[in-house]
Design an enzyme around this catalytic site. Structure first.
Site, PDB file in Angstrom:
ATOM      1  N   GLU A   1       0.836  -1.204   0.000  1.00  0.00           N
ATOM      2  CA  GLU A   1       0.000   0.000   0.000  1.00  0.00           C
ATOM      3  C   GLU A   1       0.867   1.248   0.000  1.00  0.00           C
ATOM      4  O   GLU A   1       1.950   1.255   0.589  1.00  0.00           O
ATOM      5  CB  GLU A   1      -0.881   0.015   1.263  1.00  0.00           C
ATOM      6  N   ASP A   2       0.383   2.286  -0.615  1.00  0.00           N
ATOM      7  CA  ASP A   2       1.068   3.569  -0.556  1.00  0.00           C
ATOM      8  C   ASP A   2       0.867   4.219   0.809  1.00  0.00           C
ATOM      9  O   ASP A   2       1.814   4.605   1.480  1.00  0.00           O
ATOM     10  CB  ASP A   2       0.589   4.507  -1.683  1.00  0.00           C
TER      11      ASP A   2
ATOM     12  N   ASP B   1      -4.571   5.673   5.717  1.00  0.00           N
ATOM     13  CA  ASP B   1      -5.122   6.904   6.272  1.00  0.00           C
ATOM     14  C   ASP B   1      -6.127   6.500   7.355  1.00  0.00           C
ATOM     15  O   ASP B   1      -5.740   6.199   8.475  1.00  0.00           O
ATOM     16  CB  ASP B   1      -5.743   7.695   5.112  1.00  0.00           C
TER      17      ASP B   1
HETATM   18  P1  IMP Z   1      -8.150   5.200   3.855  1.00  0.00           P
HETATM   19  O1  IMP Z   1      -9.254   4.266   3.494  1.00  0.00           O
HETATM   20  O2  IMP Z   1      -8.651   6.412   4.563  1.00  0.00           O
HETATM   21  O3  IMP Z   1      -7.036   4.501   4.618  1.00  0.00           O
HETATM   22  O4  IMP Z   1      -7.569   5.790   2.495  1.00  0.00           O
HETATM   23  C1  IMP Z   1      -6.777   5.021   1.672  1.00  0.00           C
HETATM   24  C2  IMP Z   1      -6.570   5.599   0.295  1.00  0.00           C
HETATM   25  O5  IMP Z   1      -6.898   6.994   0.215  1.00  0.00           O
HETATM   26  C3  IMP Z   1      -5.099   5.526  -0.053  1.00  0.00           C
HETATM   27  O6  IMP Z   1      -4.771   4.275  -0.612  1.00  0.00           O
HETATM   28  C4  IMP Z   1      -4.939   6.694  -0.994  1.00  0.00           C
HETATM   29  O7  IMP Z   1      -5.281   6.329  -2.312  1.00  0.00           O
HETATM   30  C5  IMP Z   1      -5.929   7.714  -0.500  1.00  0.00           C
HETATM   31  N1  IMP Z   1      -5.269   8.686   0.410  1.00  0.00           N
HETATM   32  C6  IMP Z   1      -5.328   8.723   1.754  1.00  0.00           C
HETATM   33  N2  IMP Z   1      -4.604   9.735   2.260  1.00  0.00           N
HETATM   34  C7  IMP Z   1      -4.055  10.353   1.180  1.00  0.00           C
HETATM   35  C8  IMP Z   1      -3.160  11.499   1.056  1.00  0.00           C
HETATM   36  O8  IMP Z   1      -2.714  12.135   2.012  1.00  0.00           O
HETATM   37  N3  IMP Z   1      -2.821  11.832  -0.227  1.00  0.00           N
HETATM   38  C9  IMP Z   1      -3.272  11.145  -1.320  1.00  0.00           C
HETATM   39  N4  IMP Z   1      -4.098  10.099  -1.230  1.00  0.00           N
HETATM   40  C10 IMP Z   1      -4.484   9.693   0.005  1.00  0.00           C
END
Ligand code: IMP
Ligand code: MG
Length: 182
Positions: free
Chosen positions: A101-102, A105
């Site tokens: 994963e990149d 969040d």
């Molecule tokens: P989560 O479900 O909130 O963990 O979000 C995951 C996905 O949201 C990541 O795989 C990214 O594609 C996108 N994302 C979350 N935070 C960022 C950020 O700071 N910059 C760019 N993309 C983000």
């Protein structure tokens, strides 16, 4: 020169720091999975850059697969809504699977994904994430490999986008307010 440099407010993690960390993570993964072969699962699109560099410091027989899921759209806030846009081509049964994963969040995207993948009965299922935002995970997640913990700010670069831009920056940075409108 850097086509996006004018949009960047500050560099959080330099290209050199990222490369050094991925080399370390790759060595750790190589040790942990010694004698086994691994299936790397990348979450598109963000993970393709991490996957390319991380995989080249893993000294094991590797296979690759990709999945596309959407949670964000063009906005910068997690919606909690996850859709599978492209599924894997490999059968995961009895495979050692490492999800790359990149960024984690809220963790909602990953939680959904892991539950889905676990149902396919892999021999093992772990996660390697380049970035983790600290203090805001809404769900408990056991991340085996994490590159950097970063503050709760929106970041771009190294695969991460804002409205599909900035993925090709070799470093991780924040955007100037003006860049969100352009
Ligand atoms: P989560 O479900 O909130 O963990 O979000 C995951 C996905 O949201 C990541 O795989 C990214 O594609 C996108 N994302 C979350 N935070 C960022 C950020 O700071 N910059 C760019 N993309 C983000
Ligand atoms: Mg995105």
């Amino acid at each position: 020169m850097d086509a996006y440099a004018d949009d960047i407010e500050k560099v959080l993690i330099t290209a050199e720091e990222i490369q050094a960390k991925l080399a370390e993570m790759g060595e750790q993964i190589t040790r942990d999975y010694e004698g086994r072969k691994l299936l790397l699962v990348g979450v598109l699109k963000g993970a393709f850059v991490v996957m390319a560099d991380l995989s080249r410091s893993i000294r094991l027989p590797l296979e690759f697969d990709f999945m596309a899921i959407s949670s964000y759209g063009a906005a910068t806030k997690t919606s909690g809504v996850v859709r599978i846009l492209k599924d894997l081509e490999h059968d995961l049964k009895d495979r050692d699977v490492l999800v790359v994963e990149d960024i984690v969040d809220s963790g909602l995207t990953l939680k959904y994904l892991l539950k889905n993948l676990a149902g396919r009965k892999p021999a093992s299922l772990e996660v390697a994430a380049l970035l983790r935002k600290v203090g805001i995970q809404q769900v408990e997640l056991d991340l085996r490999y994490v590159g950097f913990d970063i503050p709760n700010e929106f970041v771009v670069g190294y695969g991460l986008d804002f409205a599909e831009r900035y993925r090709n920056l070799p470093y991780i940075g924040t955007l100037k307010p003006a860049a969100y409108g352009s």
